[in-house]
Design an enzyme around this catalytic site. Structure first.
Site, PDB file in Angstrom:
ATOM      1  N   SER A 183       0.797  -1.230   0.000  1.00  0.00           N
ATOM      2  CA  SER A 183       0.000   0.000   0.000  1.00  0.00           C
ATOM      3  C   SER A 183       0.829   1.279   0.000  1.00  0.00           C
ATOM      4  CB  SER A 183      -0.930   0.005   1.200  1.00  0.00           C
ATOM      5  OG  SER A 183      -0.188   0.008   2.401  1.00  0.00           O
ATOM      6  N   HIS A 211      -5.326  -4.789  -1.821  1.00  0.00           N
ATOM      7  CA  HIS A 211      -5.162  -3.611  -2.682  1.00  0.00           C
ATOM      8  C   HIS A 211      -5.155  -3.982  -4.166  1.00  0.00           C
ATOM      9  CE1 HIS A 211      -4.691   0.007  -0.267  1.00  0.00           C
ATOM     10  NE2 HIS A 211      -4.086  -0.713   0.643  1.00  0.00           N
ATOM     11  N   LYS A 242     -12.355  -2.178  -0.334  1.00  0.00           N
ATOM     12  CA  LYS A 242     -11.580  -1.255  -1.175  1.00  0.00           C
ATOM     13  C   LYS A 242     -12.227  -1.195  -2.563  1.00  0.00           C
ATOM     14  CE  LYS A 242      -7.433  -1.275   1.594  1.00  0.00           C
ATOM     15  NZ  LYS A 242      -6.911  -2.332   2.438  1.00  0.00           N
TER      16      LYS A 242
HETATM   17  C1  LIG Z   1      -6.846  -2.789   3.850  1.00  0.00           C
HETATM   18  C2  LIG Z   1      -6.102  -4.036   4.058  1.00  0.00           C
HETATM   19  C3  LIG Z   1      -6.530  -5.012   4.976  1.00  0.00           C
HETATM   20  C4  LIG Z   1      -7.718  -4.787   5.876  1.00  0.00           C
HETATM   21  O1  LIG Z   1      -8.908  -4.859   5.188  1.00  0.00           O
HETATM   22  P1  LIG Z   1     -10.286  -4.690   5.981  1.00  0.00           P
HETATM   23  O2  LIG Z   1     -11.267  -5.499   5.208  1.00  0.00           O
HETATM   24  O3  LIG Z   1     -10.585  -3.235   5.992  1.00  0.00           O
HETATM   25  O4  LIG Z   1     -10.072  -5.227   7.354  1.00  0.00           O
HETATM   26  C5  LIG Z   1      -5.814  -6.194   5.063  1.00  0.00           C
HETATM   27  N1  LIG Z   1      -4.724  -6.402   4.314  1.00  0.00           N
HETATM   28  C6  LIG Z   1      -4.263  -5.495   3.439  1.00  0.00           C
HETATM   29  C7  LIG Z   1      -3.062  -5.782   2.617  1.00  0.00           C
HETATM   30  C8  LIG Z   1      -4.932  -4.279   3.292  1.00  0.00           C
HETATM   31  O5  LIG Z   1      -4.477  -3.363   2.440  1.00  0.00           O
END
Ligand SMILES: *Cc1c(COP(=O)(O)O)cnc(C)c1O
Length: 395
Positions: A183, A211, A242
Site C-alpha cells: 500500500s 489492494h 476497497k
Molecule cells: C486494507 C487491508 C486489509 C484490511 O482490510 P479490511 O477489510 O478493511 O479489514 C488487510 N490487508 C491489506 C493488505 C490491506 O491493504
C-alpha cells in the site's frame, strides 16, 4: 484507579501531538466519491480513497444493497454456524471462488479478521511462516496469534526469501505470505519468483490481495491474474472494503480442505457476527459488474497512467509502479504535511505519509486514482501539484 491511567493517557496523547504523530480525522459531509464535501462546506477532489473502481457510491451497488435488505433483512444476530448462514452467504462464497478461480471461500467481516484467523488453525509450533517485512498489520497480528516459527525477509528480496526457505527446512509445513500490492509504495509483489521458490522448497503460498482484488489483472482478479498464476496460489485473503464497493467484509479463498478447516477452527469466523445482507448484496453486484465488463479496470489504470506521465513530465519524483497507487516523494516530513495542506487549499484532498508509517526521510504524498475520476479531474490535480510544487520550490 482511573486517575493514574488518565494522567498517563493525557501525557502520552500530548506527546503524540508534540511529535506530529497524532491522527486527526477530517470529517466528510457527503458520500464517498471523486468529489467530496468537507465540514467547511468546501468541496475537494478526493485522491486518497481506496475507491479504485468508483463503486463506493455507485447507484447499482447502492440499489443492490437496498434490494437485498428487503428480502433478507438487515442483520442475522448470529454467527455463521448457529443461525447466521443464509443462502446469499453461500452464493457470495461461490461467486468469489469463481471470480478468483479458487476451490472455496470463507467470508469474514473484514480482511483484518481473515488474516487474524488464517494461521492459527493451520500451523502449529512445528511449522514456519515466512513473511515480507512490509506485510500489512493484520498479517503481522495473525502470525502473532499462532505458535509457528517466524521468518522475515526484506521487502521483495528474493535472495533473503530463499535463505529463509533454506533455514526453515526442518519445519513440517511452511508458508510464504505476501501482500499482492503493497500500500505505501504501490508496488506488486514478485509473485512468479515467489511461486517458483515455493515449488522448489515445497512451501505453500499465501497472497493478501486487498489492494489488488477488483482492478489488478486484465479482468480484475488480482495479482495472480496479473502474472498468469491463477490456480497456483494456495491461500488468498482479500477485502470487499476497497475496490469491491468499499463497504466492509473480506474473505479467505483457496484450497478446499483449508477453507473447510477454517470453518471449523478460525476464531474470528466462529466468534464474530455474520456478514450483513446489505454487504453481501453489494459485493455480489460488484463481482457481477466486473465479470460483465472490464471498463472500470481499464479506466482506473488509464487515469493512473495519465497522472504518472504528467507528474513525471512536471519533474516530480514518483515511485515507479503499475498500480493505481502513485507515491509522490517529498522526503522531508514537515514539507510533506505542508504540501498536502496547500493542496487542500487548491481543492485537492490527499494525505502526506510520514514516519513511522513510512521510513524516516521517505515522506511522501500517496495519490490514489479511481475509475470515478474524469480526465479533467486528473489534469486539475496535476495542475494543483505543479502550482504548490513551484510555490514550495520543490520543482
Ligand atoms: C486494507 C487491508 C486489509 C484490511 O482490510 P479490511 O477489510 O478493511 O479489514 C488487510 N490487508 C491489506 C493488505 C490491506 O491493504
Amino acid at each position: 484507579m482511573y486517575g493514574k491511567m488518565k494522567d498517563d493517557l493525557r501525557n502520552t496523547l500530548k506527546e503524540l501531538k508534540k511529535q506530529g504523530l497524532y491522527k486527526t480525522e477530517r470529517i466528510i459531509t457527503s458520500a464517498q466519491g471523486a468529489e467530496i464535501t468537507l465540514q467547511t462546506g468546501e468541496t475537494a477532489l478526493n485522491f486518497c480513497a481506496n475507491n479504485y473502481l468508483g463503486l463506493a457510491s455507485h447507484p447499482e451497488i447502492v440499489k443492490a444493497s437496498q434490494d437485498i435488505m428487503n428480502d433478507w433483512g438487515f442483520g442475522l444476530s448470529s454467527v455463521r454456524f448457529i443461525c447466521g448462514t443464509q443462502q446469499i452467504h453461500k452464493e457470495l462464497e461461490k461467486k468469489v471462488s469463481e471470480f478468483l478461480g479458487t476451490e472455496d471461500t470463507i467470508l469474514y467481516c473484514a480482511a483484518f479478521d481473515a488474516n487474524g484467523g488464517v494461521f492459527e488453525p493451520l500451523l502449529g509450533e512445528d511449522s514456519a511462516i515466512i513473511s515480507d517485512e512490509l506485510n500489512h498489520a493484520s498479517i503481522i497480528d495473525g502470525v502473532r496469534l499462532c505458535k509457528a516459527q517466524r521468518f522475515r525477509y526484506r521487502h521483495s528480496n528474493m535472495e533473503e526469501l530463499e535463505k529463509c526457505l533454506q533455514d526453515s527446512q526442518s519445519a513440517k509445513y511452511r508458508i510464504v505470505v505476501t501482500d499482492g500490492v503493497f500500500s505505501m509504495d504501490g508496488d506488486i509483489c514478485k509473485l512468479p519468483e515467489i511461486v517458483e521458490l515455493c515449488e522448489k522448497y515445497d512451501a505453500l503460498v499465501m497472497v493478501d490481495d486487498s489492494h489488488a482484488t477488483g482492478y489488478i489483472g486484465d479482468s480484475g482478479r488480482g495479482t495472480a491474474e496479473h502474472f498468469g498464476l491463477m490456480g497456483r496460489i494456495d491461500i488468498i485473503t482479500t477485502t470487499f472494503g476497497k475496490a469491491m464497493g468499499g463497504g466492509n467484509g473480506g474473505c479467505t479463498s483457496g484450497r478446499a480442505e483449508i477453507i473447510e478447516m477454517l470453518r471449523q477452527r478460525s476464531r474470528p469466523y466462529l466468534f464474530s457476527n455474520t456478514l450483513a445482507p446489505a454487504t453481501v448484496g453489494a459485493t455480489m453486484k460488484a463481482i457481477e459488474m466486473l465479470s460483465a465488463s472490464s471498463d472500470l479496470q481499464h479506466k482506473v489504470m488509464q487515469n493512473a497512467n495519465r497522472f504518472r506521465s504528467q507528474m513525471e513530465a512536471a519533474g516530480f519524483d514518483l515511485v515507479k509502479g503499475d498500480t493505481a497507487i502513485v507515491p509522490v516523494m517529498i522526503y522531508d516530513e514537515p514539507m510533506a504535511i505542508r504540501f498536502a495542506d496547500e493542496l487542500l487549499k487548491e481543492g485537492v484532498y490527499v494525505i502526506g505519509f510520514v514516519f513511522p508509517v513510512v521510513p524516516r526521510g521517505k515522506a511522501r504524498i500517496r495519490v490514489q486514482l479511481s475509475a470515478a475520476h474524469t480526465f479533467e479531474q486528473v489534469d486539475k490535480t496535476v495542475e494543483a501539484f505543479i502550482k504548490v510544487g513551484k510555490n514550495l520550490e520543490l520543482i
